[in-house]
Design a protein around this motif. Structure first.
Motif, mmCIF file in Angstrom:
data_model
loop_
_atom_site.group_PDB
_atom_site.id
_atom_site.type_symbol
_atom_site.label_atom_id
_atom_site.label_comp_id
_atom_site.label_asym_id
_atom_site.label_seq_id
_atom_site.Cartn_x
_atom_site.Cartn_y
_atom_site.Cartn_z
ATOM 1 N N SER A 50 -6.885 19.300 151.903
ATOM 2 C CA SER A 50 -8.341 20.314 151.651
ATOM 3 C C SER A 50 -8.051 20.855 150.657
ATOM 4 C CB SER A 50 -8.012 21.018 152.696
ATOM 5 O OG SER A 50 -8.827 21.861 152.718
ATOM 6 N N VAL A 51 -9.617 20.918 150.073
ATOM 7 C CA VAL A 51 -9.298 21.899 148.111
ATOM 8 C C VAL A 51 -8.515 23.617 148.491
ATOM 9 C CG1 VAL A 51 -11.040 22.481 146.701
ATOM 10 C CG2 VAL A 51 -10.725 20.135 146.773
ATOM 11 N N ALA A 52 -9.518 23.540 149.929
ATOM 12 C CA ALA A 52 -9.762 25.034 150.881
ATOM 13 C C ALA A 52 -8.255 25.447 150.796
ATOM 14 C CB ALA A 52 -10.546 25.134 152.048
ATOM 15 N N MET A 53 -6.958 24.213 151.298
ATOM 16 C CA MET A 53 -5.766 25.094 152.162
ATOM 17 C C MET A 53 -5.041 24.576 150.117
ATOM 18 S SD MET A 53 -5.775 25.621 155.103
ATOM 19 C CE MET A 53 -3.846 25.559 155.294
ATOM 20 N N GLN A 54 -5.111 24.043 149.747
ATOM 21 C CA GLN A 54 -5.023 23.963 148.187
ATOM 22 C C GLN A 54 -5.363 25.097 147.663
ATOM 23 O OE1 GLN A 54 -5.216 20.079 146.075
ATOM 24 N NE2 GLN A 54 -4.123 18.917 147.188
ATOM 25 N N GLU A 55 -5.959 25.644 147.493
ATOM 26 C CA GLU A 55 -6.028 27.188 146.555
ATOM 27 C C GLU A 55 -5.518 28.412 147.194
ATOM 28 O OE1 GLU A 55 -10.645 27.763 146.181
ATOM 29 O OE2 GLU A 55 -10.743 26.309 144.387
ATOM 30 N N LEU A 56 -5.411 28.174 148.712
ATOM 31 C CA LEU A 56 -5.200 28.959 149.915
ATOM 32 C C LEU A 56 -3.040 28.989 149.105
ATOM 33 C CD1 LEU A 56 -5.211 30.736 151.853
ATOM 34 C CD2 LEU A 56 -4.749 29.235 153.146
ATOM 35 N N GLU A 57 -2.950 28.152 148.805
ATOM 36 C CA GLU A 57 -1.094 28.331 147.865
ATOM 37 C C GLU A 57 -1.563 29.595 147.093
ATOM 38 O OE1 GLU A 57 -0.250 24.833 147.417
ATOM 39 O OE2 GLU A 57 -0.202 23.620 148.933
ATOM 40 N N TRP A 58 -1.674 29.254 146.319
ATOM 41 C CA TRP A 58 -2.317 29.891 145.102
ATOM 42 C C TRP A 58 -3.673 31.311 145.041
ATOM 43 C CZ3 TRP A 58 -6.884 31.461 141.973
ATOM 44 C CH2 TRP A 58 -7.599 30.852 142.284
ATOM 45 N N HIS A 59 -3.871 31.425 146.627
ATOM 46 C CA HIS A 59 -3.971 32.440 146.459
ATOM 47 C C HIS A 59 -3.141 33.602 147.507
ATOM 48 C CE1 HIS A 59 -7.996 31.724 145.757
ATOM 49 N NE2 HIS A 59 -8.593 32.572 146.431
ATOM 50 N N LEU A 60 -1.986 32.985 148.309
ATOM 51 C CA LEU A 60 -0.861 33.704 148.357
ATOM 52 C C LEU A 60 0.195 34.220 147.527
ATOM 53 C CD1 LEU A 60 -0.993 31.577 151.725
ATOM 54 C CD2 LEU A 60 -1.573 34.216 151.496
ATOM 55 N N VAL A 61 -0.117 33.472 146.697
ATOM 56 C CA VAL A 61 0.657 33.989 145.568
ATOM 57 C C VAL A 61 1.184 35.493 144.960
ATOM 58 C CG1 VAL A 61 2.018 33.933 143.763
ATOM 59 C CG2 VAL A 61 1.530 31.526 144.922
ATOM 60 N N SER A 62 -0.626 35.723 145.140
ATOM 61 C CA SER A 62 -1.414 37.075 144.810
ATOM 62 C C SER A 62 -0.996 38.006 145.538
ATOM 63 C CB SER A 62 -2.519 36.885 144.351
ATOM 64 O OG SER A 62 -2.956 38.292 143.689
ATOM 65 N N PRO A 63 -0.836 38.708 146.214
ATOM 66 C CA PRO A 63 -0.027 39.475 146.900
ATOM 67 C C PRO A 63 0.903 39.493 146.913
ATOM 68 C CG PRO A 63 -1.369 37.668 148.118
ATOM 69 C CD PRO A 63 -1.447 37.395 147.356
ATOM 70 N N ILE A 64 1.854 38.043 147.334
ATOM 71 C CA ILE A 64 3.348 37.910 146.896
ATOM 72 C C ILE A 64 3.587 38.900 145.349
ATOM 73 C CG2 ILE A 64 5.024 36.846 147.024
ATOM 74 C CD1 ILE A 64 4.053 34.841 148.520
ATOM 75 N N ALA A 65 3.626 38.498 144.664
ATOM 76 C CA ALA A 65 3.827 39.312 143.467
ATOM 77 C C ALA A 65 3.632 40.369 142.660
ATOM 78 C CB ALA A 65 3.343 37.586 142.035
ATOM 79 N N LEU A 66 1.625 40.120 143.527
ATOM 80 C CA LEU A 66 1.600 41.990 143.234
ATOM 81 C C LEU A 66 1.771 43.127 143.929
ATOM 82 C CD1 LEU A 66 -1.835 41.024 141.249
ATOM 83 C CD2 LEU A 66 0.015 42.076 140.248
ATOM 84 N N MET A 67 1.834 42.618 145.409
ATOM 85 C CA MET A 67 2.972 43.621 146.534
ATOM 86 C C MET A 67 3.692 44.351 146.434
ATOM 87 S SD MET A 67 -0.923 43.578 149.635
ATOM 88 C CE MET A 67 0.681 42.828 150.665
ATOM 89 N N GLY A 68 4.651 42.979 146.252
ATOM 90 C CA GLY A 68 6.487 42.294 146.264
ATOM 91 C C GLY A 68 7.100 43.675 144.669
#
Length: 190
Positions: A50-68
């Motif tokens: 799924s394109v949406a699931m693949q995009e979700l992977e890099w969407h989840l990196v944003s809160p990991i990096a920016l909040m972490g």
């Protein structure tokens, strides 16, 4: 950093905000592992994806990096060049840490300032993925930029206050806090 009862109230409040964001980053990390694992299983076992699931992977990196990043700074998980720093006295270390906190606060404030028009434009456009089947709310992802640097600004302020108190207490010859288990900064090399 451990929170103690002797830690001043502003430090405890600011620290709690950063710690909550750190938990959000940790949950995003767990979600990322599950999404990547699910995508791999779908791709190799069922030959689908799924394109949406693949995009979700890099969407989840944003809160990991920016909040972490603020959480890492609070708990001493950031990278520091210790070969000179560790040879200095506590007062000199506190002065260097205060200078670093001020620079980090300026950087955080500047990035918040410059990212807000970028995020506003994305919200006004209702920006989503340009790919068919992609995630629709890309502006939510971009909103993590000022949020993450806002958290970093909060942590830099808390760090600066702690270092300032250490410098002032060192001038008077007294401990920065009353309890022996007060907050201490530890570097990545400790």
């Amino acid at each position: 950093m451990k929170s103690t009862r002797t830690e001043p109230l502003p430090d405890r409040v600011l620290g709690l905000v950063v710690d909550i964001a750190g938990w959000g980053a940790a949950i995003s990390g767990l979600a990322l592992v599950l999404v990547v694992g699910g995508n791999v299983l779908l791709r190799y076992l069922f030959n689908s994806g799924s394109v949406a699931m693949q995009e979700l992977e890099w969407h989840l990196v944003s809160p990991i990096a920016l909040m972490g990043m603020a959480y890492g700074m609070r708990h001493g998980g950031h990278v520091r060049v210790d070969f000179l720093y560790e040879r200095l006295g506590p007062r000199a270390q506190a002065i260097i840490d205060l200078f670093s906190a001020v620079l980090m606060a300026v950087l955080g404030a500047a990035l918040i300032w410059f990212s807000i028009p970028y995020v506003e434009q994305s919200i006004m456009m209702g920006e989503g993925s340009p790919d068919p089947g992609g995630l629709p709310y890309r502006f939510l992802l971009k909103a993590f930029i000022p949020i993450g640097f806002g958290l970093l600004l909060i942590q830099a302020i808390a760090q600066g206050l702690m270092n300032y108190r250490q410098i002032v207490a060192g001038n008077r010859g007294e401990p920065a806090f009353d309890a022996p288990d007060a907050v201490t900064q530890t570097g990545a090399g400790d």
